[in-house]
Enzyme design. Structure first.
Site, PDB file in Angstrom:
ATOM      1  N   LYS A  49       0.840  -1.199   0.000  1.00 38.10           N
ATOM      2  CA  LYS A  49       0.000   0.000   0.000  1.00 38.10           C
ATOM      3  C   LYS A  49       0.882   1.259   0.000  1.00 38.10           C
ATOM      4  O   LYS A  49       0.614   2.212  -0.724  1.00 38.10           O
ATOM      5  CB  LYS A  49      -0.943  -0.015   1.219  1.00 38.10           C
ATOM      6  CG  LYS A  49      -2.038  -1.074   1.103  1.00 38.10           C
ATOM      7  CD  LYS A  49      -2.780  -1.307   2.415  1.00 38.10           C
ATOM      8  CE  LYS A  49      -3.719  -2.500   2.286  1.00 38.10           C
ATOM      9  NZ  LYS A  49      -4.381  -2.866   3.552  1.00 38.10           N
ATOM     10  N   GLN A  93      -4.562  -1.451   9.853  1.00 37.78           N
ATOM     11  CA  GLN A  93      -4.341  -2.755   9.217  1.00 37.78           C
ATOM     12  C   GLN A  93      -4.862  -3.874  10.128  1.00 37.78           C
ATOM     13  O   GLN A  93      -4.455  -3.976  11.286  1.00 37.78           O
ATOM     14  CB  GLN A  93      -2.844  -2.962   8.908  1.00 37.78           C
ATOM     15  CG  GLN A  93      -2.540  -4.245   8.163  1.00 37.78           C
ATOM     16  CD  GLN A  93      -3.190  -4.301   6.773  1.00 37.78           C
ATOM     17  OE1 GLN A  93      -3.178  -3.329   6.021  1.00 37.78           O
ATOM     18  NE2 GLN A  93      -3.782  -5.446   6.448  1.00 37.78           N
ATOM     19  N   ASP A 116     -10.993   2.944   4.485  1.00 40.88           N
ATOM     20  CA  ASP A 116     -11.270   1.519   4.320  1.00 40.88           C
ATOM     21  C   ASP A 116     -12.778   1.262   4.216  1.00 40.88           C
ATOM     22  O   ASP A 116     -13.199   0.164   3.833  1.00 40.88           O
ATOM     23  CB  ASP A 116     -10.703   0.722   5.507  1.00 40.88           C
ATOM     24  CG  ASP A 116      -9.423  -0.004   5.138  1.00 40.88           C
ATOM     25  OD1 ASP A 116      -9.224  -0.268   3.939  1.00 40.88           O
ATOM     26  OD2 ASP A 116      -8.631  -0.311   6.055  1.00 40.88           O
TER      27      ASP A 116
END
Ligand code: NAP
Length: 285
Positions: A49, A93, A116
């Site tokens: 990412k 994460q 997200d």
């Protein structure tokens, strides 16, 4: 025909890079990530990412904690990032260690920085058909990949295998939206579904997100169906999807590979959501 998610994601990264260049003079968009513990896969995902962000011109602020970090420390960091005007997106994460309450962490992120798309505010809006600030990256990436491959889901039977909060459920909500680019008839199956084959054989578009290596065999797929494989599994040291690719490919009209299918699209959508957040802020100020 193979649907090339890698190529499509690279096209998107180019487009994002061009858009970001247009904002030259003001600060660059910024993604802050939170990474906890030593879980190897998480470190690898974050690395990919970060590399993608660097490629398109998104700044990254890394926040790495040891496994032993407490809930309060992460919450304090998130509160600071929520208030930081130079941060556009906050990525936590997953998975987090078991002593951390992940739900509380997800809910602490401002819905307007929740790139997200996991905050209940955004998920709720998606389900209700109101515009969320952000749609979760994997479902969004699947939809984008379908659209860019000229695959319409309207009037089609879409079967989603898996009902997780990050893929199956939000993907079902997204594809059944009342818009010309969605309007799918969606069925979701899971580990307690009876007559699995009967349902999958009815799929015009079959999307697998189970984490079960090569579970989907050719006899479960309708001739000419479109198959989107979200699964990422290790089998005999090799990366494979939830679909027995070799035997299903001749049966399908179009199919995504693993790797090189949905995975890179997920990263591209994270960057796209970060840029969207940045642009939303620019309009506010
Ligand atoms: P998850 O939370 O473990 O959920 C798996 C779902 O699949 C559950 O709903 C489960 O049913 C269902 N399932 C498992 N075995 C099944 C079976 N034999 N028949 C029918 N349904 C079954 O997984 P996830 O987080 O959604 O991830 C799924 C896979 O996608 C994993 O391989 C993951 O690595 C991959 N993934 C890829 C990306 C990407 O960008 N490509 C992104 C996210 C995830 P129950 O609900 O009944 O347990």
């Amino acid at each position: 025909m193979i649907i090339d998610g890698k190529k499509t994601s690279q096209d998107i990264l180019e487009e994002l890079s061009e858009q970001i260049k247009k904002h030259q003079g003001s600060r660059a968009p910024c993604l802050a990530y939170i990474l906890v513990g030593e879980y190897e896969a998480s470190h690898l995902y974050v690395k990919r990412k970060v590399q993608a962000c660097e490629r398109v011109g998104i700044n990254v602020k890394g926040n790495v904690f040891e496994e032993s970090v407490c809930q309060k420390q992460i919450l304090e960091l998130i509160h600071g990032l929520n208030l930081d005007p130079t941060v556009d997106g906050i990525l936590v994460q997953m998975p987090l260690p078991s002593h951390i309450n992940a739900q509380q962490i997800v809910e602490a992120v401002s819905p307007q920085k929740d790139v997200d798309g996991f905050h209940p505010f955004n998920i709720g809006r998606l389900l209700l058909g109101y515009t969320p600030f952000f749609v979760p990256c994997t479902p969004l990436g699947i939809h984008e990949l379908l659209m860019r491959s000229n695959i319409q889901v309207s009037h089609k039977n879409v079967v989603i295998m898996g009902r997780s909060n990050i893929v199956g459920k939000p993907l079902a909500a997204l594809l059944m939206q009342k818009t010309s680019q969605t309007n799918a008839t969606v069925t979701v199956v899971h580990s307690h579904t009876s007559n699995l084959e009967e349902i999958t054989l009815n799929a015009d578009v079959l999307i697998t997100a189970m984490g079960s290596p090569e579970l989907v065999k050719a006899h479960m797929v309708k001739k000419g169906a479109i198959v989107i494989d979200v699964g990422i599994n290790r089998l005999h040291g090799k990366l494979v999807g939830d679909v027995d690719f070799k035997n299903v490919e001749p049966q399908a009209s179009q199919i995504t590979p693993v790797p090189g299918g949905v995975g890179p699209m997920t990263i591209a959508m994270l960057l796209s959501n970060t840029l969207k957040s940045y642009q939303m802020k620019a309009q506010l100020t």
